[in-house]
Design a protein around this motif. Sequence first.
Motif, PDB file in Angstrom:
ATOM      1  N   ALA A   3     -22.696  12.663  -6.137  1.00 54.12           N
ATOM      2  CA  ALA A   3     -22.911  13.738  -5.165  1.00 54.12           C
ATOM      3  C   ALA A   3     -24.374  13.735  -4.775  1.00 54.12           C
ATOM      4  CB  ALA A   3     -22.515  15.083  -5.761  1.00 54.12           C
ATOM      5  N   THR A   4     -24.639  13.564  -3.481  1.00 54.42           N
ATOM      6  CA  THR A   4     -26.015  13.452  -3.014  1.00 54.42           C
ATOM      7  C   THR A   4     -26.069  13.803  -1.537  1.00 54.42           C
ATOM      8  OG1 THR A   4     -27.901  11.947  -2.809  1.00 54.42           O
ATOM      9  CG2 THR A   4     -25.716  11.016  -2.457  1.00 54.42           C
ATOM     10  N   LEU A   5     -27.265  13.699  -0.980  1.00 56.47           N
ATOM     11  CA  LEU A   5     -27.464  13.913   0.448  1.00 56.47           C
ATOM     12  C   LEU A   5     -27.161  12.591   1.166  1.00 56.47           C
ATOM     13  CD1 LEU A   5     -28.379  16.032   2.538  1.00 56.47           C
ATOM     14  CD2 LEU A   5     -30.686  15.068   2.333  1.00 56.47           C
ATOM     15  N   VAL A   6     -26.114  12.588   1.978  1.00 58.54           N
ATOM     16  CA  VAL A   6     -25.628  11.365   2.614  1.00 58.54           C
ATOM     17  C   VAL A   6     -26.368  11.145   3.932  1.00 58.54           C
ATOM     18  CG1 VAL A   6     -23.588  10.176   3.510  1.00 58.54           C
ATOM     19  CG2 VAL A   6     -23.383  11.729   1.554  1.00 58.54           C
ATOM     20  N   PRO A   7     -26.982   9.980   4.139  1.00 63.58           N
ATOM     21  CA  PRO A   7     -27.640   9.695   5.422  1.00 63.58           C
ATOM     22  C   PRO A   7     -26.620   9.656   6.563  1.00 63.58           C
ATOM     23  CG  PRO A   7     -28.380   8.172   3.721  1.00 63.58           C
ATOM     24  CD  PRO A   7     -27.213   8.913   3.162  1.00 63.58           C
ATOM     25  N   THR A   8     -27.067  10.041   7.741  1.00 58.69           N
ATOM     26  CA  THR A   8     -26.205  10.036   8.913  1.00 58.69           C
ATOM     27  C   THR A   8     -25.886   8.603   9.326  1.00 58.69           C
ATOM     28  OG1 THR A   8     -27.192  12.089   9.677  1.00 58.69           O
ATOM     29  CG2 THR A   8     -25.973  10.805  11.303  1.00 58.69           C
TER      30      THR A   8
ATOM     31  N   ALA B  98     -18.084   5.499  10.262  1.00 61.29           N
ATOM     32  CA  ALA B  98     -19.380   6.082   9.920  1.00 61.29           C
ATOM     33  C   ALA B  98     -19.222   7.578   9.692  1.00 61.29           C
ATOM     34  CB  ALA B  98     -20.383   5.803  11.047  1.00 61.29           C
ATOM     35  N   THR B  99     -20.035   8.119   8.804  1.00 62.47           N
ATOM     36  CA  THR B  99     -19.947   9.525   8.433  1.00 62.47           C
ATOM     37  C   THR B  99     -21.086  10.299   9.048  1.00 62.47           C
ATOM     38  OG1 THR B  99     -21.236   9.165   6.421  1.00 62.47           O
ATOM     39  CG2 THR B  99     -18.854   8.926   6.259  1.00 62.47           C
ATOM     40  N   ALA B 100     -20.889  11.598   9.150  1.00 63.88           N
ATOM     41  CA  ALA B 100     -21.961  12.496   9.573  1.00 63.88           C
ATOM     42  C   ALA B 100     -22.875  12.777   8.379  1.00 63.88           C
ATOM     43  CB  ALA B 100     -21.369  13.793  10.115  1.00 63.88           C
ATOM     44  N   GLY B 101     -24.122  13.122   8.663  1.00 67.48           N
ATOM     45  CA  GLY B 101     -25.073  13.373   7.589  1.00 67.48           C
ATOM     46  C   GLY B 101     -24.869  14.726   6.934  1.00 67.48           C
ATOM     47  N   GLY B 102     -25.447  14.848   5.732  1.00 64.93           N
ATOM     48  CA  GLY B 102     -25.368  16.117   5.027  1.00 64.93           C
ATOM     49  C   GLY B 102     -24.909  15.928   3.593  1.00 64.93           C
ATOM     50  N   PRO B 103     -24.758  17.038   2.859  1.00 68.97           N
ATOM     51  CA  PRO B 103     -24.285  16.942   1.476  1.00 68.97           C
ATOM     52  C   PRO B 103     -22.878  16.355   1.413  1.00 68.97           C
ATOM     53  CG  PRO B 103     -25.220  19.111   1.943  1.00 68.97           C
ATOM     54  CD  PRO B 103     -25.088  18.421   3.260  1.00 68.97           C
ATOM     55  N   GLY B 104     -22.649  15.521   0.430  1.00 70.57           N
ATOM     56  CA  GLY B 104     -21.335  14.900   0.285  1.00 70.57           C
ATOM     57  C   GLY B 104     -21.298  13.998  -0.923  1.00 70.57           C
TER      58      GLY B 104
ATOM     59  N   VAL C 247     -31.397   5.437  -0.295  1.00 75.97           N
ATOM     60  CA  VAL C 247     -32.276   4.807   0.698  1.00 75.97           C
ATOM     61  C   VAL C 247     -31.520   3.611   1.264  1.00 75.97           C
ATOM     62  CG1 VAL C 247     -34.471   3.682   1.137  1.00 75.97           C
ATOM     63  CG2 VAL C 247     -34.340   5.552  -0.531  1.00 75.97           C
ATOM     64  N   VAL C 248     -31.278   3.643   2.564  1.00 76.69           N
ATOM     65  CA  VAL C 248     -30.517   2.572   3.207  1.00 76.69           C
ATOM     66  C   VAL C 248     -31.447   1.402   3.487  1.00 76.69           C
ATOM     67  CG1 VAL C 248     -29.049   1.959   5.156  1.00 76.69           C
ATOM     68  CG2 VAL C 248     -28.976   4.272   4.223  1.00 76.69           C
ATOM     69  N   GLN C 249     -31.019   0.192   3.093  1.00 78.40           N
ATOM     70  CA  GLN C 249     -31.814  -1.008   3.310  1.00 78.40           C
ATOM     71  C   GLN C 249     -31.444  -1.649   4.654  1.00 78.40           C
ATOM     72  OE1 GLN C 249     -32.770  -3.433  -0.395  1.00 78.40           O
ATOM     73  NE2 GLN C 249     -30.700  -2.710  -0.879  1.00 78.40           N
ATOM     74  N   SER C 250     -32.412  -2.355   5.202  1.00 78.41           N
ATOM     75  CA  SER C 250     -32.194  -3.050   6.464  1.00 78.41           C
ATOM     76  C   SER C 250     -31.566  -4.415   6.203  1.00 78.41           C
ATOM     77  CB  SER C 250     -33.521  -3.230   7.207  1.00 78.41           C
ATOM     78  OG  SER C 250     -33.337  -4.021   8.363  1.00 78.41           O
ATOM     79  N   ARG C 251     -30.569  -4.738   6.998  1.00 81.41           N
ATOM     80  CA  ARG C 251     -29.938  -6.051   6.889  1.00 81.41           C
ATOM     81  C   ARG C 251     -30.670  -7.115   7.704  1.00 81.41           C
ATOM     82  NH1 ARG C 251     -23.385  -5.296   7.331  1.00 81.41           N
ATOM     83  NH2 ARG C 251     -23.062  -4.148   5.395  1.00 81.41           N
ATOM     84  N   GLY C 252     -31.571  -6.709   8.575  1.00 78.55           N
ATOM     85  CA  GLY C 252     -32.264  -7.681   9.412  1.00 78.55           C
ATOM     86  C   GLY C 252     -31.432  -8.056  10.627  1.00 78.55           C
ATOM     87  N   THR C 253     -31.946  -8.994  11.383  1.00 78.75           N
ATOM     88  CA  THR C 253     -31.276  -9.435  12.599  1.00 78.75           C
ATOM     89  C   THR C 253     -30.172 -10.425  12.249  1.00 78.75           C
ATOM     90  OG1 THR C 253     -33.368  -9.185  13.773  1.00 78.75           O
ATOM     91  CG2 THR C 253     -31.642 -10.450  14.880  1.00 78.75           C
ATOM     92  N   SER C 254     -29.060 -10.325  12.944  1.00 80.78           N
ATOM     93  CA  SER C 254     -27.957 -11.242  12.708  1.00 80.78           C
ATOM     94  C   SER C 254     -28.358 -12.654  13.084  1.00 80.78           C
ATOM     95  CB  SER C 254     -26.733 -10.812  13.531  1.00 80.78           C
ATOM     96  OG  SER C 254     -25.695 -11.739  13.393  1.00 80.78           O
TER      97      SER C 254
END
Length: 424
Positions: free
Chosen positions: A224-229, A293-299, A322-329
Amino acid sequence: MQSLPVDLLIEVLLGLYLGLLTGIIPAFVAGSLGFLVRYFTGVTLPGFGVVVLALSIASVQGGLLGLVEPTIAQSPRLFIAVLIVLMLALYAHNQGDKLGAELPRRLSFTRLRQRTLSADVVELVGSVGQVTVRPTGEIRDMEGYPPLSPALRGTLKTGSWRLPADLPLSELEARLEERLRTDHDLADIDVAIDERARATITAAPPSGSLSRRVPAGQRAVSIATLVPTGIAHGDEVIVRADGRSITGTVLSARTDIDGDRAAAAAPETPDEVATDGGNAIEPASTDAKPNAATAGGPGRVTLAVARRDVKPVLESELPRLVVQSRGTSREFEALALVKREGYAIRRFTVGATEADDETASLETAASSADVTILAVRRQGSETSGRRHGWVFGPGIERRLEAGDEAFVAGPDDATEAFVEAIAR
């Protein structure tokens, strides 16, 4: 003298009866021979031969009939029966010859699978043709799997999907199967589409969807955490837990806002509804898409982490994502480099050629114009009969054949000229 018209009428009727009875087998033989001779040789069987053959076969039956009643040979009914036999034989021969001329001589299962949609179901959106595929009949259950839930069955039965109309039916079926498997996380699915864009769907419900998405050697953990948008299945994240950074992959995510939206969209059902047998009807539940994709907020978020990181993640009181970047395809980078050099990549289907030397001249033109064949797809022994088998870098020793799908790269003008010359 007054009985002469009645006797003549009886003789005519008996002649018609005997002609129809005796002419069935000669007509069948004449029609079959006419079809076979025209289909395999392209030559029409002469009518005189048909007459001789029909009379020969009918004489055997007439001779046997004459042994039973010899008076038939001296009556007018014999002449009428012979005329009926000849007329039936000539008509059957004409129809068989016409069928042999119209039936395609080169017919294979591959070409049957590559049939396309009917023209009256294609919708033009600008200059691109599209088709709306809708299910027909009931949604069938896949043998060996549990039955579909009522909600999922209703969703599939009332759904409609827009697809490109310039593809063969086999490719449309493959695309619709992939879309339904992705949207509803189905365990297995089989789709058959006819020329009227009507789909017959056989599907299996999701089974063990979470466990199938967990990589080998890892474990699924829900926190349970704060989910990024905008977070969705497949995103790489870092969990900040008590000063440690733990890498994981998102398997599913849901926020409180997503739950409110699902509850608002769900139809209202009575609290207690029973059938005649007294069994309560469970309200239909909406199937969540695992890749949405999910909306941001507690979840809550379900992550796939290494086995050694399961305990630190669960013991953390306030984990952060913390969402990591995948870089350019890399695929888009490669395509950008090709276009930057003035080259183009085209996909086409090889058309039917009259002789092998025409294909050879096209391949020679392609090599002299620096047009490179990148990949070829041919349903056969090289791809084990698979629908999506591509051979990359086929080389100059591989000759293109009618019906092959290929990707080519080269200068823009040369590529367009090559595709126009060889594509259908």
